[in-house]
Design a protein around this motif. Structure first.
Motif, PDB file in Angstrom:
ATOM      1  N   ARG A 284      60.018  20.297  64.232  1.00 13.47           N
ATOM      2  CA  ARG A 284      60.539  21.564  65.014  1.00 13.47           C
ATOM      3  C   ARG A 284      60.200  21.551  66.242  1.00 13.47           C
ATOM      4  NH1 ARG A 284      64.155  25.599  63.594  1.00 13.47           N
ATOM      5  NH2 ARG A 284      63.548  25.389  61.180  1.00 13.47           N
ATOM      6  N   GLN A 285      59.136  21.093  66.945  1.00 17.23           N
ATOM      7  CA  GLN A 285      58.736  20.992  68.181  1.00 17.23           C
ATOM      8  C   GLN A 285      59.543  20.196  69.093  1.00 17.23           C
ATOM      9  OE1 GLN A 285      54.648  20.537  68.180  1.00 17.23           O
ATOM     10  NE2 GLN A 285      53.791  22.674  68.297  1.00 17.23           N
ATOM     11  N   ASP A 288      62.985  21.563  69.314  1.00 14.73           N
ATOM     12  CA  ASP A 288      62.788  22.618  70.315  1.00 14.73           C
ATOM     13  C   ASP A 288      63.255  21.947  71.817  1.00 14.73           C
ATOM     14  OD1 ASP A 288      63.001  24.592  68.538  1.00 14.73           O
ATOM     15  OD2 ASP A 288      60.610  24.781  68.599  1.00 14.73           O
ATOM     16  N   SER A 291      66.515  20.992  72.667  1.00 17.16           N
ATOM     17  CA  SER A 291      67.413  22.231  72.809  1.00 17.16           C
ATOM     18  C   SER A 291      67.039  22.659  73.942  1.00 17.16           C
ATOM     19  CB  SER A 291      67.146  23.173  71.658  1.00 17.16           C
ATOM     20  OG  SER A 291      68.150  24.208  71.743  1.00 17.16           O
ATOM     21  N   GLU A 316      69.020  27.564  65.343  1.00 15.01           N
ATOM     22  CA  GLU A 316      67.865  27.523  64.882  1.00 15.01           C
ATOM     23  C   GLU A 316      68.376  26.879  63.441  1.00 15.01           C
ATOM     24  OE1 GLU A 316      64.812  27.743  65.487  1.00 15.01           O
ATOM     25  OE2 GLU A 316      65.859  27.841  67.728  1.00 15.01           O
ATOM     26  N   LYS A 319      68.631  23.307  63.519  1.00 16.38           N
ATOM     27  CA  LYS A 319      67.481  22.535  63.642  1.00 16.38           C
ATOM     28  C   LYS A 319      66.849  22.504  62.052  1.00 16.38           C
ATOM     29  CE  LYS A 319      66.358  24.406  68.073  1.00 16.38           C
ATOM     30  NZ  LYS A 319      65.353  25.226  69.073  1.00 16.38           N
TER      31      LYS A 319
END
Length: 349
Positions: A284-285, A288, A291, A316, A319
């Motif tokens: 996820r990081q 992020d 993005s 989101e 992702k």
């Protein structure tokens, strides 16, 4: 810094590897399970044909702490099978006397398909990769000539070399070939992603949507069934502590500043932390960052500055869908395969 001995090996490898076969003869790889849906390997099997006894010797050497100066660090210390042979949980690897390297340990699999090695591409041949860790003062801090002496004085290794090569002579070439043979045998090709490719499974909804997003936004770099194009790219990471020049350290070209090798995304869900310096703990990081965190520079990859804002636009939900797809790349059979585990018993698959 590489020793003169290592540089001589580079010359030797270039001389012996100048005429690589496009497809390895069957007799050279008999005993290896080369996936039908993979392209042809680039490794020169004719210079190091597969033999079970050499593989087993290579496995012993991979887990042998005598390769380090104080007999405490093995290759397997920083390349853990449960995490596709990377140093899971460590931003950068911890070597001899708990010293820190400067880069995150890349996982080890499908190495016979890789044309160049390490984050900066500093080594052109698999047979030379072991020398980097061996000679590094913050990894093993040893010299190959000392390792050969220690192996010769160990009661088991003369016998193991004789079983592998026909006599008990322990040479640097045999040592490196055995390690390479163990490593080129690490083939990861049994993930859900592979089974879908072969028509043996199907994705559920989020995985399927994630695959479509991946093909649209990620596959130009993480290409094909190997999930990398083996190129070197600047992905816009902000400077984090000491600035890393990446590929520029090898080529001495400013055009390569901040570029690192595009890693394969196979087994990505179990090989964190991520990036060359291990700065991101989760997928996820990573998403992020792509993005909203990509920074412009003169060498930023053009694919990441196609829009007004650098990076990759991701919602989101997208992702979450991408992560669902990335998790299908985990090869549980590979990370549990007893052939690659730390054991002295004869392997069974």
């Amino acid at each position: 810094m590489r020793s003169i001995y290592s540089l001589l090996f580079v010359v030797w490898i270039f001389i012996t590897a100048c005429n690589k076969p496009e497809v390895a003869p069957v007799e050279m790889v008999k005993g290896l399970d080369l996936p039908d849906h993979f392209p042809s390997p680039v490794y020169d099997f004719s210079a190091n044909p597969y033999k079970e006894e050499i593989f087993l010797l290579g496995r012993d050497l991979f887990y042998e702490p005598k390769l380090s100066a104080n007999n405490t660090i093995a290759c397997g210390s920083c390349h853990l099978q449960s995490n596709a042979f990377t140093h899971h949980g460590h931003n950068v690897s911890h070597g001899i006397n708990d010293q820190l390297g400067k880069r995150n340990a890349l996982p080890l699999f499908n190495l016979a398909w890789q044309p160049i090695f390490f984050w900066d591409g500093g080594v052109p041949n698999l047979d030379l990769t072991s020398l980097n860790a061996l000679h590094s003062p913050v990894e093993m801090d040893e010299r190959i000539e000392n390792v050969l002496i220690k192996l010769a004085e160990d009661e088991k290794y003369p016998t193991r070399f004789e079983e592998a090569f026909g006599n008990a002579e322990i040479t640097s070439q045999r040592f490196l070939q055995a390690l390479s043979q163990f490593m080129y045998s690490m083939i990861s090709s049994q993930s859900k992603f592979d089974k879908v490719q072969l028509g043996e499974a199907s994705f559920w909804d989020d995985e399927l949507k994630g695959q479509a997003l991946f093909e649209q936004k990620c596959s130009p770099c993480h290409a094909g069934v190997l999930l990398t194009d083996f190129s070197f790219r600047n992905n816009g990471l902000p400077i984090n502590h000491d600035f890393e020049r990446g590929r520029e350290e090898i080529t001495l070209s400013e055009a390569d500043r901040g570029k690192f090798k595009v890693p394969s995304l196979r087994n990505i869900a179990v090989t964190g932390p991520y990036m060359h310096d291990g700065r991101f703990r989760t997928l996820r990081q990573v998403l992020d960052f792509y993005s909203t965190g990509v920074q412009s520079s003169e060498t930023l990859d053009p694919l990441l500055q196609a829009e007004d804002t650098p990076g990759i636009a991701l919602s989101e939900i997208e992702k979450t869908q991408l992560i669902a797809f990335l998790e299908t790349l985990t090869d549980y059979e590979f990370i549990r395969d007893k052939r690659f585990s730390e054991t002295n018993d004869d392997f069974t698959k």
